[in-house]
Design an enzyme around this catalytic site. Structure first.
Site, short mmCIF file in Angstrom:
data_model
loop_
_atom_site.label_atom_id
_atom_site.label_comp_id
_atom_site.label_asym_id
_atom_site.label_seq_id
_atom_site.Cartn_x
_atom_site.Cartn_y
_atom_site.Cartn_z
N HIS A 118 3.02 2.53 13.53
CA HIS A 118 1.94 3.44 13.91
C HIS A 118 2.33 4.34 15.08
CE1 HIS A 118 -1.44 0.77 11.96
NE2 HIS A 118 -0.36 0.86 11.21
N ASP A 142 3.30 -6.73 3.55
CA ASP A 142 2.91 -5.83 4.65
C ASP A 142 3.01 -6.49 6.02
OD1 ASP A 142 2.09 -3.45 5.76
OD2 ASP A 142 -0.04 -3.79 5.40
N ASP A 183 0.15 4.40 1.30
CA ASP A 183 -0.02 5.39 2.37
C ASP A 183 0.72 4.97 3.63
OD1 ASP A 183 -1.98 3.28 2.52
OD2 ASP A 183 -2.98 4.38 4.11
N HIS A 229 0.84 -1.19 0.00
CA HIS A 229 0.00 0.00 0.00
C HIS A 229 0.88 1.24 0.00
CE1 HIS A 229 0.41 0.83 4.38
NE2 HIS A 229 0.27 -0.47 4.57
N GLU A 280 -4.83 2.29 2.84
CA GLU A 280 -4.94 1.06 3.63
C GLU A 280 -5.07 1.35 5.11
OE1 GLU A 280 -3.40 -2.38 6.02
OE2 GLU A 280 -2.61 -0.34 5.87
N GLU A 281 -4.29 2.30 5.61
CA GLU A 281 -4.22 2.54 7.04
C GLU A 281 -5.48 3.19 7.62
OE1 GLU A 281 -2.05 1.19 8.65
OE2 GLU A 281 -0.11 1.19 7.68
N ASP A 300 6.24 0.75 7.35
CA ASP A 300 4.94 0.13 7.15
C ASP A 300 4.16 1.01 6.18
OD1 ASP A 300 2.36 -0.89 7.33
OD2 ASP A 300 2.03 -0.16 9.37
#
Length: 485
Positions: A456, A169, A78, A76, A145-146, A115
């Site tokens: 994150h 991922d 983003d 992904h 995605e996030e 990530d």
């Protein structure tokens, strides 16, 4: 000083360094999408963008491998935008300040975007290669995605031809993922009333700071504290102080464990000494409970300008009681997969908006019925407090397949390269693979990646010496894809 483009494998790290220079938080992927399309075009590769913003890039097979099964490499585009409170950074306009820190690559006060930037870089490095052997190849780069899996939800049949999908991922080198949890957002809107303040009262900012935070799926079992829960707990535990809340705000993403939470409060002058004592005591209580994990936790009290309004006693009581009572963390461990979380929930965001308090929770589970039960518990809790609750964005889990030729090939390739077997795992996080099944039910899928810690969160980092094995494994798997049936 070592720079990223001096690391090995050099093509991958150079691409990742470029990705870090292009702002690409969720919902703001236009710049990174444009660069990826330009990257593919310069390689004379076919690139298309679908209606939700996913990119599909196709590369022909190398000579002699045209009869192999088609493979889709997937990442992904983003990244999660999280920063320390004292870090000045605009994720929409500013580059990520990535740097080498010993055995790791990390960022200066923000999330790194490893990530899924490392996985994306690996996919693009394969596209740019001129000496790697592979069959028909497609790269699927999904969007958002996030923050909602918009790209995975919107992927339509007919765009991709391959039979095998390699998702990049995952975040532990040496582990191969064959399944993942599903999830759902629980969005709470609690109506509140405000009163005018007593001008004689003193105003303070009460904050919980220094928590580790992290991924609300991958890290939920580690015992890391939730700043929103800890702050609500303070108000309940010291309710005898008769404090008034003007604002309460904590967390910024529903899928990140809140690292910080703050409230602007008002206190009668006669109670200031008792308040200061309570803060000192609470620091000691939390350190005694959590110090093994939350080594930097601190509760702070700072004078501030007096606000113009405060929650009414009734609204404040309903709010604090509801947050204090809301289930959070691991609900149940899996019976089928030892050591894996079955069901969890994260009270990720609290913010005030006019005459409502908005609260966001993310529920995850390997079992859809358990997910539904947990979301209903949260709904019941907040509805008793007078809130309206909307559940949205539900996505299914990815059920592991007992028969998976790509799993077997990856396991055999890993053993031949490294002399040991990888762990076959199920992850308590929302990989996109489960959603791909709607449009492409025939895909045989696995997920793997390098070692990434604290995704994150601003502590995010990728272990340098795991990136080359991850990339080498990817390259060797591509070389050994079997012929079409």
């Amino acid at each position: 000083m070592t720079t990223l483009n001096q690391l090995s494998p050099q093509p991958l790290w150079s691409i990742f360094e470029k990705i870090c220079s292009i702002p690409h938080p969720s919902k703001h992927e236009a710049k990174i999408s444009a660069w990826i399309q330009s990257f593919a075009t310069e390689l004379n590769l076919d690139v298309k963008e679908d209606k939700v913003g996913n990119l599909i890039i196709k590369k022909p097979a190398t000579a002699g491998m045209e009869n192999r099964k088609g493979v889709i490499l997937q990442a992904h585009m983003d990244m999660v935008p999280q920063k320390n409170a004292d870090k000045v950074h605009d994720f929409v306009t500013d580059p990520i300040e990535a740097y080498v820190d010993g055995e790791w690559v990390t960022a200066n006060g923000t999330t790194l975007g490893a990530d899924n930037g490392i996985g994306l870089s690996a996919c693009l490095a394969v596209l740019a290669s001129t000496d790697l052997a592979h069959g028909p190849l497609e790269v699927l780069v999904t969007t958002d995605e996030e923050a909602g899996m918009t790209g995975a939800f919107g992927l339509e049949a007919g765009w991709l031809d391959g039979e095998i999908l390699l998702n990049t991922d995952s975040e532990d080198e040496g582990e191969v993922y064959m399944g993942c949890a599903g999830g759902i957002d629980v969005n709470v809107s609690l109506p509140v009333e405000f009163n005018s303040v007593n001008r004689e009262n003193a105003a303070f900012i009460l904050s919980i700071k220094g928590l580790k935070g992290g991924h609300s799926g991958v890290d939920i079992h580690t015992g890391r504290a939730n700043a929103n829960k800890l702050l609500a707990r303070f108000f309940k535990q010291y309710s005898q102080l008769d404090l008034s809340i003007s604002t309460f705000f904590g967390g910024s993403l529903r899928n990140a464990i809140p690292r910080e939470s703050s409230a602007i409060i008002l206190c009668a002058p006669s109670d200031i000494s008792a308040l200061e004592t309570a803060v000192t005591q609470y620091n000691e209580v939390l350190k005694a409970e959590l110090n093994a994990i939350e080594t930097n936790l601190i509760v702070t009290l700072t004078p501030t300008e007096q606000p113009t309004s405060q929650l009414s006693p009734t609204s404040q009581s309903a709010f604090i009681n509801a947050v204090n009572a809301c289930v959070n963390g691991v609900i149940r461990m899996s019976d089928e997969v030892p050591g894996v979380v079955e069901t969890s929930t994260n009270l990720g965001v609290i913010k005030m908006a006019d005459d409502h308090i908005k609260i966001q929770c993310l529920v995850r589970s390997l079992i859809d019925s358990a997910r539904t039960n947990t979301q209903n518990m949260i709904c019941s809790n907040f509805e008793l407090a007078g809130a309206s609750v909307i559940c949205s964005g539900a996505y299914p889990g990815w059920q592991p397949k007992a028969e998976s030729p790509i799993k077997d090939l990856l396991r055999e390739t890993y053993e031949s390269m490294f002399g040991t077997l990888p762990k076959i795992m199920v992850i308590h996080a929302g990989l996109e693979c489960g959603l791909f099944k709607d449009a492409y039910p025939h895909w045989d899928m696995v997920s793997f990646g390098p070692t990434i810690r604290f995704p994150h969160s601003p502590d995010e980092k990728v272990k340098i010496d795991t990136v080359a094995p991850f990339y080498d494994l990817l390259v060797n798997v591509l070389k050994n894809i079997p012929v079409k049936a």
